[in-house]
Write an enzyme that holds these catalytic residues in place. Structure first.
Site, mmCIF file in Angstrom:
data_model
loop_
_atom_site.group_PDB
_atom_site.id
_atom_site.type_symbol
_atom_site.label_atom_id
_atom_site.label_comp_id
_atom_site.label_asym_id
_atom_site.label_seq_id
_atom_site.Cartn_x
_atom_site.Cartn_y
_atom_site.Cartn_z
ATOM 1 N N GLN A 272 0.818 -1.207 0.000
ATOM 2 C CA GLN A 272 0.000 0.000 0.000
ATOM 3 C C GLN A 272 0.853 1.258 0.000
ATOM 4 O O GLN A 272 1.905 1.315 0.641
ATOM 5 C CB GLN A 272 -0.928 0.002 1.209
ATOM 6 N N SER B 198 4.684 -5.710 2.962
ATOM 7 C CA SER B 198 3.388 -5.803 3.620
ATOM 8 C C SER B 198 2.404 -6.582 2.754
ATOM 9 O O SER B 198 2.565 -7.780 2.558
ATOM 10 C CB SER B 198 2.876 -4.400 3.968
ATOM 11 N N LEU B 199 1.376 -5.919 2.192
ATOM 12 C CA LEU B 199 0.437 -6.604 1.302
ATOM 13 C C LEU B 199 1.166 -7.371 0.206
ATOM 14 O O LEU B 199 0.754 -8.467 -0.195
ATOM 15 C CB LEU B 199 -0.514 -5.574 0.700
ATOM 16 N N ARG C 299 -8.339 -9.728 4.087
ATOM 17 C CA ARG C 299 -7.312 -8.983 4.827
ATOM 18 C C ARG C 299 -7.611 -7.493 4.770
ATOM 19 O O ARG C 299 -7.566 -6.795 5.785
ATOM 20 C CB ARG C 299 -5.932 -9.264 4.228
ATOM 21 N N HIS D 285 0.787 -2.672 11.195
ATOM 22 C CA HIS D 285 1.977 -3.279 11.797
ATOM 23 C C HIS D 285 2.230 -2.796 13.227
ATOM 24 O O HIS D 285 3.369 -2.586 13.644
ATOM 25 C CB HIS D 285 3.204 -3.066 10.901
ATOM 26 N N GLN E 198 2.040 -10.874 10.581
ATOM 27 C CA GLN E 198 2.611 -9.724 9.882
ATOM 28 C C GLN E 198 1.897 -8.407 10.183
ATOM 29 O O GLN E 198 2.535 -7.365 10.322
ATOM 30 C CB GLN E 198 2.589 -10.021 8.376
#
Length: 310
Positions: free
Chosen positions: A16, A100-101, A125, A210, A259
């Site tokens: 993102q 991340s993603l 998610r 996070h 994560q």
């Protein structure tokens, strides 16, 4: 066309912040194989994903529940075009990682998760993280020009009792993302400038990713992961959580769940891939964020990109 003249390529997938209205327009409009990937995803998601990517509006595309599927599918569509037109480049992939993603994209690319299952997982998610973000006024900022130890101490100093403010993404030397309550982030900006930071840049994300503020998303994500047919990865995937390579389905499933509440160790991940013999990197999907970060980690490392609209 990709021009990496190396034999061991690390495939990198954006997260993102890389999204923009018009992303991957050339692939969507000119490559039937890419359009087919978008159409398959749209049938699962229940809306026209290509239209969201091309027309936005920006507020919709930047919403977590839309940006995560958009970035995932954009990267996989680029992979399929690359596979069709330069299969030898895909065959040189020896490791994958995503920010991340993007780690979900890496897991799919590595063959541990089929496309349809991955689309459903990424959608859930995004929805779970959006719900967690909506529950509290929070966000993220990128802090430029401070080292991690000094920034972590400053976050502790600035945060008031009950507030979360902590390092979320360790991207590269001098570029660290911080997540937390918006009230704490507002105080961090002048404090960081006074402490010597070059700049503090608010990021286009919905919440404090996070960090423990995403804890409510973990349960939903764990349930979704338990339903997904994750298999042994064909190439290693380097996890954001521990910056280590994994192929085991159980390890991948556990790390993906963890994560969302753990800092992203991106710099360590890239250095680990280099130490393991990666000779060059290919950023696949929207934007060129990861190439910019890579130059700050190892300026001499060959890198290219495929799939962005720029």
């Amino acid at each position: 066309m990709v021009s990496l003249e190396v034999q061991k390529i690390g495939f990198l997938f954006p997260g993102q912040g890389a999204q923009s209205v018009g992303m991957c327009r050339d692939l969507i409009e000119q490559k039937p194989v890419a359009r087919e990937v978008f159409d398959r995803a749209s049938a699962i998601l229940g809306y026209d994903l290509a239209d969201v990517c091309l027309a936005g509006p920006e507020e919709r595309l930047s919403a977590t529940e839309y940006s995560q599927p958009a970035l995932f599918v954009s990267s996989i569509a680029a992979v399929e075009v690359l596979r069709a037109e330069q299969s030898e480049v895909v065959e040189k992939a020896t490791v994958a990682a995503g920010l991340s993603l993007g780690e979900y994209t890496a897991v799919c690319f590595a063959g541990a998760l089929d496309f349809e299952s991955a689309v459903r997982l990424v959608q859930r998610r995004g929805q779970a993280m959006q719900a967690a973000a909506d529950a509290v006024e929070s966000g993220m900022s990128s802090v430029l020009g401070m080292d991690a130890e000094k920034l972590a101490a400053l976050c502790e100093q600035v945060a008031e009792p009950g507030e979360v403010l902590q390092i979320a993404n360790l991207l590269c030397p001098g570029n660290i993302a911080v997540s937390g309550h918006k009230t704490a982030l507002a105080r961090l900006e002048p404090a960081a400038a006074e402490a010597g930071a070059m700049k503090v840049v608010p990021l286009s994300v919905a919440g404090a990713f996070h960090t423990p503020l995403m804890a409510s998303a973990v349960e939903a994500l764990t349930e979704a992961l338990a339903e997904m047919p994750i298999v042994e990865a064909k190439i290693p995937v380097v996890s954001n959580v521990d910056a280590s390579a994994h192929t085991s389905p159980d390890e991948i499933r556990s790390l993906l769940a963890r994560q969302v509440v753990n800092p992203v160790r991106w710099e360590d991940s890239v250095r680990q891939m280099i130490a393991d013999g990666t000779e060059g990197f290919l950023e696949v999907g929207a934007g060129r964020v990861l190439r910019g970060i890579l130059r700050r980690i190892d300026r001499k490392m060959p890198a290219d990109g495929f799939g962005d609209a720029k």
